[in-house]
Design a protein around this motif. Sequence first.
Motif, PDB file in Angstrom:
ATOM      1  N   UNK A  49      -2.546   6.318  56.908  1.00  0.00           N
ATOM      2  CA  UNK A  49      -1.739   6.496  55.704  1.00  0.00           C
ATOM      3  C   UNK A  49      -0.272   6.704  56.062  1.00  0.00           C
ATOM      4  N   UNK A  50       0.587   6.234  55.196  1.00  0.00           N
ATOM      5  CA  UNK A  50       2.024   6.429  55.400  1.00  0.00           C
ATOM      6  C   UNK A  50       2.436   7.658  54.619  1.00  0.00           C
ATOM      7  N   UNK A  51       2.735   8.704  55.351  1.00  0.00           N
ATOM      8  CA  UNK A  51       3.085   9.969  54.734  1.00  0.00           C
ATOM      9  C   UNK A  51       4.561  10.221  54.983  1.00  0.00           C
ATOM     10  N   UNK A  52       5.273  10.569  53.920  1.00  0.00           N
ATOM     11  CA  UNK A  52       6.695  10.834  54.056  1.00  0.00           C
ATOM     12  C   UNK A  52       6.949  12.117  54.826  1.00  0.00           C
ATOM     13  N   UNK A  53       8.138  12.229  55.369  1.00  0.00           N
ATOM     14  CA  UNK A  53       8.524  13.437  56.087  1.00  0.00           C
ATOM     15  C   UNK A  53       8.658  14.587  55.093  1.00  0.00           C
ATOM     16  N   UNK A  54       8.318  15.778  55.538  1.00  0.00           N
ATOM     17  CA  UNK A  54       8.463  16.934  54.662  1.00  0.00           C
ATOM     18  C   UNK A  54       9.938  17.287  54.541  1.00  0.00           C
ATOM     19  N   UNK A  55      10.295  17.834  53.404  1.00  0.00           N
ATOM     20  CA  UNK A  55      11.665  18.236  53.138  1.00  0.00           C
ATOM     21  C   UNK A  55      11.739  19.756  53.216  1.00  0.00           C
ATOM     22  N   UNK A  56      12.837  20.323  53.692  1.00  0.00           N
ATOM     23  CA  UNK A  56      12.959  21.775  53.706  1.00  0.00           C
ATOM     24  C   UNK A  56      12.946  22.310  52.274  1.00  0.00           C
ATOM     25  N   UNK A  57      12.426  23.508  52.112  1.00  0.00           N
ATOM     26  CA  UNK A  57      12.372  24.124  50.782  1.00  0.00           C
ATOM     27  C   UNK A  57      13.781  24.385  50.283  1.00  0.00           C
ATOM     28  N   UNK A  58      14.021  24.169  48.974  1.00  0.00           N
ATOM     29  CA  UNK A  58      15.357  24.439  48.445  1.00  0.00           C
ATOM     30  C   UNK A  58      15.645  25.941  48.470  1.00  0.00           C
ATOM     31  N   UNK A  59      16.923  26.274  48.531  1.00  0.00           N
ATOM     32  CA  UNK A  59      17.322  27.678  48.521  1.00  0.00           C
ATOM     33  C   UNK A  59      16.905  28.301  47.196  1.00  0.00           C
ATOM     34  N   UNK A  60      16.467  29.544  47.208  1.00  0.00           N
ATOM     35  CA  UNK A  60      16.058  30.175  45.963  1.00  0.00           C
ATOM     36  C   UNK A  60      17.251  30.350  45.032  1.00  0.00           C
ATOM     37  N   UNK A  61      16.976  30.301  43.743  1.00  0.00           N
ATOM     38  CA  UNK A  61      18.024  30.474  42.743  1.00  0.00           C
ATOM     39  C   UNK A  61      18.355  31.953  42.621  1.00  0.00           C
ATOM     40  N   UNK A  62      19.530  32.247  42.124  1.00  0.00           N
ATOM     41  CA  UNK A  62      19.919  33.637  41.912  1.00  0.00           C
ATOM     42  C   UNK A  62      19.014  34.264  40.870  1.00  0.00           C
ATOM     43  N   UNK A  63      18.782  35.536  40.995  1.00  0.00           N
ATOM     44  CA  UNK A  63      17.927  36.254  40.066  1.00  0.00           C
ATOM     45  C   UNK A  63      18.575  36.407  38.698  1.00  0.00           C
ATOM     46  N   UNK A  64      17.879  37.068  37.768  1.00  0.00           N
ATOM     47  CA  UNK A  64      18.447  37.303  36.441  1.00  0.00           C
ATOM     48  C   UNK A  64      19.770  38.047  36.556  1.00  0.00           C
TER      49      UNK A  64
END
Length: 76
Positions: A49-64
């Motif tokens: 199977x052709x599996x794409x490369x994993x991407x780094x997790x996006x930075x968390x958003x600021x809290x409330x």
Amino acid sequence: MIVYALHCACGHDFDQWFDNMADYDTEKAAGIPCPSCGGTEAAKAIMAPRVGKSQPAPAPACGPGGCSGGGCPMMM
């Protein structure tokens, strides 16, 4: 579009694009020519199977409340 790895009766391996799985079945019944020898007895080969490369997790958003006062802790 879908690409299949094919293997001809003479032992040649090649790839070929098809519009869909039904298109492969239609062309297989008519004979898929091998680009190396011209033989028309080709079948699907085992493929990884052709599996794409994993991407780094996006930075968390600021809290409330956002980043008011003192600056954003994500930027420090």
